[in-house]
Design a protein around this motif. Structure first.
Motif, mmCIF file in Angstrom:
data_model
loop_
_atom_site.group_PDB
_atom_site.id
_atom_site.type_symbol
_atom_site.label_atom_id
_atom_site.label_comp_id
_atom_site.label_asym_id
_atom_site.label_seq_id
_atom_site.Cartn_x
_atom_site.Cartn_y
_atom_site.Cartn_z
ATOM 1 N N TYR A 171 -11.320 -3.162 -1.228
ATOM 2 C CA TYR A 171 -9.940 -2.832 -0.896
ATOM 3 C C TYR A 171 -9.014 -3.986 -1.248
ATOM 4 O O TYR A 171 -9.455 -5.124 -1.398
ATOM 5 N N THR A 172 -7.731 -3.643 -1.404
ATOM 6 C CA THR A 172 -6.718 -4.666 -1.621
ATOM 7 C C THR A 172 -5.599 -4.454 -0.606
ATOM 8 O O THR A 172 -5.301 -3.320 -0.216
ATOM 9 N N TYR A 173 -5.013 -5.549 -0.200
ATOM 10 C CA TYR A 173 -3.893 -5.469 0.731
ATOM 11 C C TYR A 173 -2.717 -4.746 0.077
ATOM 12 O O TYR A 173 -2.031 -3.955 0.729
ATOM 13 N N LYS A 174 -2.533 -4.965 -1.203
ATOM 14 C CA LYS A 174 -1.440 -4.309 -1.936
ATOM 15 C C LYS A 174 -1.535 -2.788 -1.803
ATOM 16 O O LYS A 174 -0.540 -2.099 -1.583
ATOM 17 N N ARG A 175 -2.723 -2.273 -1.918
ATOM 18 C CA ARG A 175 -2.921 -0.820 -1.819
ATOM 19 C C ARG A 175 -2.634 -0.330 -0.395
ATOM 20 O O ARG A 175 -2.101 0.753 -0.202
ATOM 21 N N LEU A 176 -2.958 -1.133 0.590
ATOM 22 C CA LEU A 176 -2.659 -0.768 1.973
ATOM 23 C C LEU A 176 -1.150 -0.776 2.229
ATOM 24 O O LEU A 176 -0.644 0.059 2.980
ATOM 25 N N VAL A 177 -0.436 -1.700 1.577
ATOM 26 C CA VAL A 177 1.027 -1.718 1.687
ATOM 27 C C VAL A 177 1.599 -0.431 1.085
ATOM 28 O O VAL A 177 2.529 0.162 1.642
ATOM 29 N N GLU A 178 1.024 0.012 -0.020
ATOM 30 C CA GLU A 178 1.463 1.275 -0.629
ATOM 31 C C GLU A 178 1.261 2.437 0.349
ATOM 32 O O GLU A 178 2.110 3.332 0.438
ATOM 33 N N ALA A 192 4.066 4.830 1.878
ATOM 34 C CA ALA A 192 3.912 6.272 1.663
ATOM 35 C C ALA A 192 4.011 7.049 2.975
ATOM 36 O O ALA A 192 4.495 8.191 2.976
ATOM 37 N N LEU A 193 3.595 6.449 4.076
ATOM 38 C CA LEU A 193 3.707 7.123 5.376
ATOM 39 C C LEU A 193 5.154 7.506 5.677
ATOM 40 O O LEU A 193 5.416 8.532 6.299
ATOM 41 N N LYS A 194 6.090 6.679 5.232
ATOM 42 C CA LYS A 194 7.520 6.942 5.471
ATOM 43 C C LYS A 194 8.074 7.996 4.519
ATOM 44 O O LYS A 194 8.953 8.761 4.879
ATOM 45 N N LYS A 195 7.539 8.042 3.310
ATOM 46 C CA LYS A 195 8.081 8.919 2.262
ATOM 47 C C LYS A 195 7.417 10.291 2.183
ATOM 48 O O LYS A 195 8.029 11.244 1.719
ATOM 49 N N HIS A 196 6.174 10.359 2.545
ATOM 50 C CA HIS A 196 5.385 11.575 2.310
ATOM 51 C C HIS A 196 4.831 12.155 3.616
ATOM 52 O O HIS A 196 3.770 11.738 4.075
ATOM 53 N N PRO A 197 5.514 13.129 4.175
ATOM 54 C CA PRO A 197 4.992 13.736 5.411
ATOM 55 C C PRO A 197 3.735 14.575 5.173
ATOM 56 O O PRO A 197 3.080 14.997 6.127
#
Length: 174
Positions: free
Chosen positions: A59-66, A70-75
């Motif tokens: 895993y990468t932290y960058k991907r977790l930030v994405e 995405a939680l805010k943009k994609h219900p």
């Protein structure tokens, strides 16, 4: 005076209940431990992972930030979980995953998290944890769970602890 029949009945009950409790898996405890451990990740509270040094390719932290963004943009993000037995009968795994459909045939996975729980003692304990955001790791995880969903092992777990269908693959089939 206690009759012989009553004593025999209570002895039989003791044997039945003791064998039942020794072999019965408490799925509620496995589920609770897994949910508690992954709660921050599920909610996008990932800052505690910022300075971690994960094994390469997991895993990468960058991907977790994405994922957090995405939680805010994609219900329509689907977050699911399920419990599965391990090859080692003392272990069960709580799996948490997040993905969304990007088009008719494709899915974007954000992560798969696995919490391995030792059920061999009276007190269940977390033994290992795994987090995957990278494509090869997600593919490997998915191939493993595909096997779980299409064997009889899936039917051994109570329905409330199994995601209703096998999650889609994190890759497109050509």
């Amino acid at each position: 005076m206690i009759s012989k029949i009553v004593v025999t009945f209570f002895c039989a009950l003791t044997i039945v209940f003791s064998s039942y409790s020794q072999n019965e898996i408490n799925y509620n405890v496995v589920d609770s431990l897994g949910r508690d451990f992954t709660k921050n990740l599920k909610n996008g509270d990932i800052e505690f992972l910022e300075n971690s040094k994960p094994p390469k390719g997991t895993y990468t932290y960058k991907r977790l930030v994405e994922y957090k963004e995405a939680l805010k943009k994609h219900p329509d993000i689907i977050i699911g979980s399920f419990i599965e037995p391990s090859v080692n009968s003392n272990l069960y795994a709580f799996n948490l995953f997040a993905y969304r459909r990007t088009d008719e045939k494709s899915f974007e996975y954000y992560f798969a998290a696995v919490v391995s729980i030792d059920i061999s003692g009276e007190i269940y304990k977390i033994k290992n944890t795994y987090l995957f955001t990278e494509q090869d790791a997600l593919k490997s995880w998915w191939k493993h769970i595909f096997g779980f969903y299409y064997t009889e092992k899936n039917k051994e777990i109570p329905k409330q602890f199994v995601f209703p269908v096998c999650p889609p693959p994190p890759f497109t089939e050509d």
